[in-house]
Scaffold this motif. Structure first.
Motif, PDB file in Angstrom:
ATOM      1  N   ALA A 105      84.410 -63.837 -76.255  1.00  0.00           N
ATOM      2  CA  ALA A 105      83.686 -63.083 -75.231  1.00  0.00           C
ATOM      3  C   ALA A 105      82.273 -63.624 -75.054  1.00  0.00           C
ATOM      4  O   ALA A 105      81.787 -63.792 -73.929  1.00  0.00           O
ATOM      5  N   TYR A 106      81.593 -63.923 -76.151  1.00  0.00           N
ATOM      6  CA  TYR A 106      80.235 -64.460 -76.056  1.00  0.00           C
ATOM      7  C   TYR A 106      80.238 -65.852 -75.423  1.00  0.00           C
ATOM      8  O   TYR A 106      79.353 -66.189 -74.629  1.00  0.00           O
ATOM      9  N   MET A 107      81.227 -66.692 -75.776  1.00  0.00           N
ATOM     10  CA  MET A 107      81.302 -68.036 -75.190  1.00  0.00           C
ATOM     11  C   MET A 107      81.532 -67.944 -73.689  1.00  0.00           C
ATOM     12  O   MET A 107      80.898 -68.648 -72.900  1.00  0.00           O
ATOM     13  N   MET A 108      82.460 -67.070 -73.276  1.00  0.00           N
ATOM     14  CA  MET A 108      82.746 -66.900 -71.847  1.00  0.00           C
ATOM     15  C   MET A 108      81.539 -66.328 -71.127  1.00  0.00           C
ATOM     16  O   MET A 108      81.198 -66.759 -70.023  1.00  0.00           O
ATOM     17  N   THR A 137      77.077 -67.084 -67.469  1.00  0.00           N
ATOM     18  CA  THR A 137      75.650 -66.938 -67.210  1.00  0.00           C
ATOM     19  C   THR A 137      75.014 -68.274 -66.851  1.00  0.00           C
ATOM     20  O   THR A 137      74.147 -68.353 -65.977  1.00  0.00           O
ATOM     21  N   ALA A 138      75.443 -69.350 -67.527  1.00  0.00           N
ATOM     22  CA  ALA A 138      74.908 -70.675 -67.219  1.00  0.00           C
ATOM     23  C   ALA A 138      75.253 -71.108 -65.800  1.00  0.00           C
ATOM     24  O   ALA A 138      74.424 -71.681 -65.085  1.00  0.00           O
ATOM     25  N   VAL A 139      76.484 -70.803 -65.374  1.00  0.00           N
ATOM     26  CA  VAL A 139      76.897 -71.144 -64.010  1.00  0.00           C
ATOM     27  C   VAL A 139      76.082 -70.348 -62.997  1.00  0.00           C
ATOM     28  O   VAL A 139      75.594 -70.890 -61.993  1.00  0.00           O
ATOM     29  N   ILE A 140      75.918 -69.043 -63.257  1.00  0.00           N
ATOM     30  CA  ILE A 140      75.132 -68.199 -62.362  1.00  0.00           C
ATOM     31  C   ILE A 140      73.694 -68.690 -62.301  1.00  0.00           C
ATOM     32  O   ILE A 140      73.065 -68.708 -61.234  1.00  0.00           O
ATOM     33  N   PHE A 141      73.153 -69.124 -63.443  1.00  0.00           N
ATOM     34  CA  PHE A 141      71.772 -69.621 -63.499  1.00  0.00           C
ATOM     35  C   PHE A 141      71.583 -70.838 -62.595  1.00  0.00           C
ATOM     36  O   PHE A 141      70.616 -70.928 -61.847  1.00  0.00           O
ATOM     37  N   THR A 142      72.519 -71.786 -62.644  1.00  0.00           N
ATOM     38  CA  THR A 142      72.383 -72.997 -61.830  1.00  0.00           C
ATOM     39  C   THR A 142      72.619 -72.722 -60.351  1.00  0.00           C
ATOM     40  O   THR A 142      72.160 -73.483 -59.496  1.00  0.00           O
ATOM     41  N   LYS A 143      73.355 -71.647 -60.036  1.00  0.00           N
ATOM     42  CA  LYS A 143      73.616 -71.309 -58.637  1.00  0.00           C
ATOM     43  C   LYS A 143      72.479 -70.486 -58.028  1.00  0.00           C
ATOM     44  O   LYS A 143      72.493 -70.229 -56.817  1.00  0.00           O
ATOM     45  N   ASN A 144      71.512 -70.070 -58.858  1.00  0.00           N
ATOM     46  CA  ASN A 144      70.378 -69.302 -58.342  1.00  0.00           C
ATOM     47  C   ASN A 144      69.613 -70.136 -57.329  1.00  0.00           C
ATOM     48  O   ASN A 144      69.365 -71.324 -57.541  1.00  0.00           O
ATOM     49  N   SER A 145      69.237 -69.511 -56.212  1.00  0.00           N
ATOM     50  CA  SER A 145      68.594 -70.254 -55.122  1.00  0.00           C
ATOM     51  C   SER A 145      67.273 -70.883 -55.559  1.00  0.00           C
ATOM     52  O   SER A 145      66.952 -72.012 -55.170  1.00  0.00           O
ATOM     53  N   GLY A 161      74.754 -58.609 -67.989  1.00  0.00           N
ATOM     54  CA  GLY A 161      74.715 -58.984 -69.399  1.00  0.00           C
ATOM     55  C   GLY A 161      74.254 -57.893 -70.328  1.00  0.00           C
ATOM     56  O   GLY A 161      74.387 -58.019 -71.545  1.00  0.00           O
ATOM     57  N   GLY A 162      73.720 -56.829 -69.780  1.00  0.00           N
ATOM     58  CA  GLY A 162      73.235 -55.755 -70.635  1.00  0.00           C
ATOM     59  C   GLY A 162      74.340 -55.084 -71.427  1.00  0.00           C
ATOM     60  O   GLY A 162      74.079 -54.488 -72.476  1.00  0.00           O
ATOM     61  N   ILE A 163      75.603 -55.199 -70.974  1.00  0.00           N
ATOM     62  CA  ILE A 163      76.705 -54.580 -71.702  1.00  0.00           C
ATOM     63  C   ILE A 163      76.846 -55.200 -73.088  1.00  0.00           C
ATOM     64  O   ILE A 163      77.039 -54.502 -74.081  1.00  0.00           O
ATOM     65  N   THR A 164      76.730 -56.532 -73.178  1.00  0.00           N
ATOM     66  CA  THR A 164      76.887 -57.183 -74.478  1.00  0.00           C
ATOM     67  C   THR A 164      75.770 -56.799 -75.432  1.00  0.00           C
ATOM     68  O   THR A 164      75.981 -56.765 -76.647  1.00  0.00           O
ATOM     69  N   SER A 165      74.587 -56.532 -74.904  1.00  0.00           N
ATOM     70  CA  SER A 165      73.485 -56.135 -75.785  1.00  0.00           C
ATOM     71  C   SER A 165      73.737 -54.767 -76.401  1.00  0.00           C
ATOM     72  O   SER A 165      73.222 -54.451 -77.469  1.00  0.00           O
ATOM     73  N   LEU A 166      74.566 -53.930 -75.742  1.00  0.00           N
ATOM     74  CA  LEU A 166      74.918 -52.635 -76.323  1.00  0.00           C
ATOM     75  C   LEU A 166      75.746 -52.827 -77.587  1.00  0.00           C
ATOM     76  O   LEU A 166      75.542 -52.154 -78.596  1.00  0.00           O
ATOM     77  N   TYR A 167      76.702 -53.768 -77.537  1.00  0.00           N
ATOM     78  CA  TYR A 167      77.497 -54.044 -78.721  1.00  0.00           C
ATOM     79  C   TYR A 167      76.618 -54.598 -79.840  1.00  0.00           C
ATOM     80  O   TYR A 167      76.778 -54.237 -81.004  1.00  0.00           O
ATOM     81  N   ALA A 168      75.703 -55.509 -79.478  1.00  0.00           N
ATOM     82  CA  ALA A 168      74.816 -56.101 -80.479  1.00  0.00           C
ATOM     83  C   ALA A 168      73.955 -55.037 -81.145  1.00  0.00           C
ATOM     84  O   ALA A 168      73.686 -55.097 -82.342  1.00  0.00           O
ATOM     85  N   ALA A 169      73.538 -54.035 -80.370  1.00  0.00           N
ATOM     86  CA  ALA A 169      72.704 -52.975 -80.928  1.00  0.00           C
ATOM     87  C   ALA A 169      73.471 -52.189 -81.982  1.00  0.00           C
ATOM     88  O   ALA A 169      72.924 -51.826 -83.033  1.00  0.00           O
ATOM     89  N   VAL A 170      74.755 -51.937 -81.741  1.00  0.00           N
ATOM     90  CA  VAL A 170      75.568 -51.200 -82.715  1.00  0.00           C
ATOM     91  C   VAL A 170      75.820 -52.060 -83.955  1.00  0.00           C
ATOM     92  O   VAL A 170      75.798 -51.578 -85.086  1.00  0.00           O
ATOM     93  N   GLU A 171      76.040 -53.367 -83.758  1.00  0.00           N
ATOM     94  CA  GLU A 171      76.300 -54.260 -84.892  1.00  0.00           C
ATOM     95  C   GLU A 171      75.110 -54.312 -85.843  1.00  0.00           C
ATOM     96  O   GLU A 171      75.274 -54.376 -87.061  1.00  0.00           O
TER      97      GLU A 171
END
Length: 202
Positions: free
Chosen positions: A17-20, A25-33, A128-138
């Protein structure tokens, strides 16, 4: 769980999940105008922008937990502000009487069950904030106290997703399929005076 197999399976799923998520996110970053225009103006290969982005992310992740948590919190607040801007733009668009029927969007033959299912993973990784919720619990010392708060936050995020989808559908209407940057186009069309560069930065 007390099961080595379940522990291995959950760990493997988390790594995947983190790799995907990082790849998306990297693809979205490069597509940013803004990033795209900067890369073109400087004559740099797009791959270099991806490498720089990944190195910055790696620097953040390799630091201590407190620094990583603060960085994730700041990014989540920035992303949430962009989501709220889209929702406010949709409300403003409807309040000014410009909104039309959304029937052509929700019953569009282009939107099939197959395309809908394919869009689900991208939708979840878009915020991406969803993944930070899991990290907070971990990382929490008392996960049993934090877990209920995480579930509540997931409910809030889901409500935001639905509100954004409604705002985009109401503002863009039939032009939804032609839009390359739906969120930016929604804000620009609903609030013409809003600086597009500021939203692209978010």
């Amino acid at each position: 769980t007390g099961s080595g197999f379940l522990g291995f399976l959950s760990g493997t799923c988390q790594v995947a999940a983190y790799m995907m998520g990082l790849s998306a996110t990297a693809v979205i970053f490069t597509k940013n105008s803004l990033v795209d225009s900067l890369v073109v103006e400087c004559g740099l290969p797009q791959e270099l922008a991806v490498v720089v982005f990944l190195l910055v992310m790696e620097f953040i992740n390799c630091n201590n937990v407190e620094f990583t948590a603060i960085s994730a919190g700041v990014c989540t607040l920035v992303e949430a502000s962009g989501v709220l801007i889209v929702i406010v733009a949709g409300i403003w668009f409807l309040c000014t009487g410009q909104g039309g029927s959304t029937e052509h969007v929700f019953w569009d033959p282009i939107i099939t069950s197959h395309s809908f299912m394919r869009s689900i993973p991208l939708t979840f990784f878009a915020f991406g904030g969803i993944t930070s919720l899991y990290a907070a619990v971990e990382e929490a010392a008392e996960p049993h106290q934090v877990a209920p708060a995480m579930v509540l936050q997931l409910v809030v995020v889901t409500i935001l997703y639905v509100a954004v989808a409604i705002a985009v559908a109401c503002v863009l209407g039939p032009n939804l399929h032609q839009s390359q940057e739906a969120l930016l186009d929604t804000v620009t069309l609903a609030i013409p005076g809003f600086p597009s560069s500021a939203f692209s930065l978010i």
